[in-house]
Design a protein around this motif. Structure first.
Motif, mmCIF file in Angstrom:
data_model
loop_
_atom_site.group_PDB
_atom_site.id
_atom_site.type_symbol
_atom_site.label_atom_id
_atom_site.label_comp_id
_atom_site.label_asym_id
_atom_site.label_seq_id
_atom_site.Cartn_x
_atom_site.Cartn_y
_atom_site.Cartn_z
ATOM 1 N N LEU A 1 -1.385 5.933 10.526
ATOM 2 C CA LEU A 1 -0.336 4.988 10.154
ATOM 3 C C LEU A 1 -0.826 3.975 9.121
ATOM 4 C CD1 LEU A 1 1.321 4.233 13.624
ATOM 5 C CD2 LEU A 1 2.027 5.886 11.894
ATOM 6 N N SER A 2 -2.118 3.718 9.116
ATOM 7 C CA SER A 2 -2.682 2.764 8.160
ATOM 8 C C SER A 2 -2.870 3.363 6.777
ATOM 9 C CB SER A 2 -4.028 2.236 8.684
ATOM 10 O OG SER A 2 -3.874 1.613 9.955
ATOM 11 N N ASP A 3 -2.755 4.678 6.676
ATOM 12 C CA ASP A 3 -2.864 5.353 5.380
ATOM 13 C C ASP A 3 -1.495 5.292 4.702
ATOM 14 O OD1 ASP A 3 -3.260 7.007 3.219
ATOM 15 O OD2 ASP A 3 -4.344 8.545 4.345
ATOM 16 N N THR A 4 -1.208 4.192 4.033
ATOM 17 C CA THR A 4 0.129 3.946 3.475
ATOM 18 C C THR A 4 0.523 4.991 2.429
ATOM 19 O OG1 THR A 4 -0.860 2.400 1.886
ATOM 20 C CG2 THR A 4 0.019 1.479 3.931
ATOM 21 N N LYS A 5 -0.431 5.470 1.664
ATOM 22 C CA LYS A 5 -0.122 6.474 0.652
ATOM 23 C C LYS A 5 0.347 7.770 1.304
ATOM 24 C CE LYS A 5 -2.098 9.077 -3.211
ATOM 25 N NZ LYS A 5 -3.319 9.344 -4.029
ATOM 26 N N PHE A 6 -0.368 8.197 2.345
ATOM 27 C CA PHE A 6 0.024 9.411 3.052
ATOM 28 C C PHE A 6 1.391 9.247 3.702
ATOM 29 C CE2 PHE A 6 0.336 11.425 7.251
ATOM 30 C CZ PHE A 6 0.392 12.758 6.863
ATOM 31 N N ILE A 7 1.624 8.113 4.363
ATOM 32 C CA ILE A 7 2.891 7.883 5.051
ATOM 33 C C ILE A 7 4.051 7.920 4.061
ATOM 34 C CG2 ILE A 7 4.244 6.193 6.338
ATOM 35 C CD1 ILE A 7 2.151 7.654 8.002
ATOM 36 N N GLN A 8 3.885 7.330 2.917
ATOM 37 C CA GLN A 8 4.949 7.329 1.912
ATOM 38 C C GLN A 8 5.239 8.751 1.439
ATOM 39 O OE1 GLN A 8 6.820 4.750 0.977
ATOM 40 N NE2 GLN A 8 8.030 6.091 -0.367
ATOM 41 N N GLU A 9 4.202 9.513 1.142
ATOM 42 C CA GLU A 9 4.389 10.894 0.695
ATOM 43 C C GLU A 9 5.009 11.739 1.799
ATOM 44 O OE1 GLU A 9 0.543 12.169 -0.470
ATOM 45 O OE2 GLU A 9 0.551 11.078 -2.384
#
Length: 525
Positions: A406-414
């Protein structure tokens, strides 16, 4: 030459008088009865005593002659009185279990769970079991498992065990953890939900209690908000799992608030008023309203005006609202999702009666991770829920891994962009193919399913006809879908079909199987 027996000499008898009295009484005890000198008593006791001493003698002789056993050197422990009495009672009746266990252990009556069990015995697999049953009865999102798998492959060890900088090790996951969830995960989940809700609402981590999925979250809230025998109002059609979550252990009843297809199964306050009044007439105490928004199984979204009306109704009746918002991020239509938490800013609203449930099972495809949350504004409910979460806490490795994801904002957005795109593609294609078969679906904007109207295929137009059609899908088409009766739909012929368990490429296979049933029903009619 025969010999005659000589008569006994009278002289000999006179010299030995005991021979003719006592001796004969021992040998022939009945003689004493005739003579009236107590022979009956002696005749009863003496044989019994002789038999007892004979058995004792034989038992000792056998024990002395038998070889010593390997355990003869061990001390002989006396048997307890309970074991002694148990061995003399003979056959024992079957041990009893609780009424609750007996009730839960009975065969499933809900066709929702019957279908899931049938699939588990004969699951479809493209290579190993191509003639198996295709699972379309479970809202499991498999469209983006490739993205989840790639992220886990890259980050599993570092997320769970640390990156070697000493900040995290086995000591950070092996010992006991906070049962209601570590603060790091609460903060990460708060940011994630903020993104899911479109940035319109921010959840306070101090108002959150984590547990292993939305199922225990609903059960815990049922324990906190109602007593055994109380009830919740729930609009129909509703998710079949609510019956187990609320009724099994908390003992809270569910009162259906029937919605109809004429207005796309949207909830109206008039129906709520009628259900509440009828419950009071029966002496049932209504403690809350349980809603799913977006709706499961229809897929429609409640408007902001309806949410305000629900709050007014709850305050007027002095009851709670439980909002299940697990599909908040799985939208594909033009309607905007509005969380119940988004409209709580007004001063006149009593926040203490509002409780929101969310999980990562749907929007993030992590159903097997079992991560759920209760967001409540009631201090007593939060305190009780934190203690009850001990029975359904999330494992420490799972919390560490999910926090990192959840802290990986780039991954979550993608992920969100891809997930919504794929859901929309599969939904549009699937609904279009059903339409070509003459099957129309209710208008929807969210969720992982379509609410299909197959009333034209059932004969007779009743729940019986609906169940027969459902059985035909299972046995002929080898497809599991959920009949509307399992969702307490008042109108026969509606079915929930989950399309996120298949890929875009598998839709033709599913449609061809559905075609078999459609043509079979049309030819028979």
């Amino acid at each position: 030459m025969t010999r005659t027996r000589k008569p006994t000499s009278p002289k000999r008898e006179a010299q030995n008088p005991s021979f003719s009295t006592t001796g004969m009484r021992l040998i022939v005890p009945l003689q004493g009865v005739v003579q009236g000198r107590g022979g009956l008593l002696l005749g009863t006791l003496v044989p019994c005593a002789l038999f007892y001493f004979l058995q004792l003698y034989l038992k000792r002789r056998r024990s002395n002659s038998s070889p010593p056993s390997p355990s003869s050197s061990e001390p002989n422990l006396p048997r307890t009185s309970s074991r002694s009495s148990l061995s003399t009672r003979g056959a024992i009746s079957r041990v009893r279990v609780s009424r609750l266990a007996t009730q839960i252990a009975r065969p499933d009556e809900s066709l929702y769970y019957v279908g899931l069990e049938r699939v588990s015995r004969d699951p479809y697999h493209a290579l190993e079991n191509p003639d198996g049953i295709i699972q379309l009865g479970l809202s499991d999102n498999k469209l983006c498992l490739d993205l989840i798998g790639e992220w886990v492959a890259r980050n599993l060890e570092g997320s769970v065990m640390g990156n070697g900088d000493g900040g995290l090790s086995i000591n950070g996951i092996a010992p006991y953890q906070t049962l209601d969830g570590v603060m790091e995960l609460k903060m990460a989940l708060s940011d994630f939900m903020h993104q899911v809700m479109g940035g319109s609402v921010k959840f306070d981590p101090s108002n959150m209690v984590l547990m292993a999925g939305a199922t225990p979250a609903i059960e815990i809230l049922s324990f906190c908000l109602a007593d055994h025998g109380n009830a919740f109002l729930v609009p129909t059609p509703y998710y079949p799992g609510f019956d187990r979550d609320v009724r099994w252990r908390p003992g809270v009843d569910l009162i259906p608030v029937h919605c109809r297809s004429t207005n796309n199964f949207d909830l109206n306050i008039t129906a709520l008023e009628q259900a509440f009044s009828q419950a009071r007439k029966r002496g049932v105490k209504v403690r809350g309203i349980l809603i799913s928004n977006p709706s499961n199984p229809v897929g429609n979204i409640m408007t902001q005006d309806m949410l305000y009306s629900l709050l007014d109704f709850a305050e007027d009746k002095n009851i709670h609202i439980i909002a299940d918002e697990v599909f908040a991020g799985s939208t594909y239509g033009s309607e905007k999702f509005v969380s119940l938490a988004e409209i709580l800013d007004s001063d006149y609203i009593d926040k203490s009666r509002v409780h929101i449930i969310y999980s990562l099972s749907k929007d993030l495809s992590l159903a097997g991770f079992r991560v759920g949350v209760i967001c409540s504004f009631n201090d007593t409910v939060l305190a009780a829920a934190k203690k009850l979460s001990r029975f359904s806490s999330i494992s420490a490795p799972t919390q560490r891994l999910v926090t990192s994801m959840l802290s990986d904002t780039k991954f979550i957005q993608e992920y969100f962009e891809t997930n919504r795109k794929r859901i929309r593609q599969v939904h549009d294609e699937f609904v279009d193919c059903l339409s070509k078969l003459g099957i129309k679906c209710a208008k929807s904007s969210a969720g992982m399913y379509c609410w299909a109207d197959m009333s034209g295929l059932i004969r007779p137009y009743s729940e019986k006809g609906e169940i027969e059609l459902w059985e035909k899908f299972l046995s002929v088409a080898k497809i599991n879908i959920t009949p509307g009766s399992a969702c307490h739909c008042i109108e026969p012929g509606w079915f929930r079909i989950c399309f996120t368990t298949i890929t875009l490429e598998e839709i033709p296979l599913v449609i061809e199987r559905i075609r078999r049933v459609v043509e079979s029903c049309k030819s028979s009619s």
